[in-house]
Motif scaffolding. Structure first.
Motif, short mmCIF file in Angstrom:
data_model
loop_
_atom_site.label_atom_id
_atom_site.label_comp_id
_atom_site.label_asym_id
_atom_site.label_seq_id
_atom_site.Cartn_x
_atom_site.Cartn_y
_atom_site.Cartn_z
N UNK A 180 -6.08 -3.26 3.96
CA UNK A 180 -5.08 -3.38 2.91
C UNK A 180 -4.49 -2.01 2.64
N UNK A 181 -3.48 -1.96 1.79
CA UNK A 181 -2.84 -0.68 1.47
C UNK A 181 -3.76 0.16 0.59
N UNK A 182 -3.63 1.48 0.74
CA UNK A 182 -4.51 2.41 0.04
C UNK A 182 -4.37 2.32 -1.48
N UNK A 183 -3.21 1.93 -1.97
CA UNK A 183 -3.03 1.88 -3.43
C UNK A 183 -3.97 0.87 -4.10
N UNK A 184 -4.51 -0.08 -3.32
CA UNK A 184 -5.42 -1.07 -3.89
C UNK A 184 -6.90 -0.67 -3.76
N UNK A 185 -7.20 0.39 -3.02
CA UNK A 185 -8.60 0.75 -2.73
C UNK A 185 -9.46 0.98 -3.98
N UNK A 186 -9.02 1.75 -4.98
CA UNK A 186 -9.89 1.93 -6.16
C UNK A 186 -10.21 0.62 -6.86
#
Length: 140
Positions: free
Chosen positions: A37-43
């Motif tokens: 998935x995109x990094x902006x969703x990782x946290x």
């Protein structure tokens, strides 16, 4: 003192991860079991994963909120909304760690290349090594 350091470790890691994820929003990252998935969703994925496995999400949530506050005050508000810059990096840190992107920098000079050894005339092994004649098994 050790307990206090461990208490703040997860929020610190999560806040740094949050800022990295916002600066690299469109980078594709992989999580457990090959989930991409995109990094902006990782946290938020990490926070949800810890909730699913039964851990406390308080530390992750604090880290994400602190990271969001830092990202907003450092990047979003001054650059996108035209507001005043509330945070600035002290000048001595720029002197210690130069502000360069891409590759490793500020750690001295790269190592010099080793000179390629000349092939020795009449040598045994060819290539870069002189292996010598050697002995065949069974010879005395």
């Amino acid at each position: 003192k050790y307990v206090h350091a461990c208490l703040l470790m997860i929020p610190l890691i999560m806040s740094v991860l949050y800022v990295w994820a916002q600066l690299n929003r469109d980078t594709i990252v992989s999580f457990w079991f090959g989930t991409r998935f995109k990094a902006c969703y990782l946290p938020w994925v990490i926070l949800g994963f810890n909730y699913i496995i039964g851990g406390s999400i308080v530390n992750e949530l604090i880290g994400n909120l602190v990271g969001h506050l830092y990202f907003f005050l450092m990047f979003k508000y001054p650059m996108d909304l035209g507001g005043r810059s509330f945070l600035s990096t002290p000048q001595f840190l720029y002197q210690m760690f130069p502000n360069r992107r891409g590759g490793v920098s500020g750690f001295g000079v790269p190592p010099s290349r080793r000179p390629v050894p000349q092939e020795q005339a009449g040598g045994g092994g060819g290539g870069r090594h002189n292996w010598g004649q050697g002995f065949r098994l069974g010879d005395d």
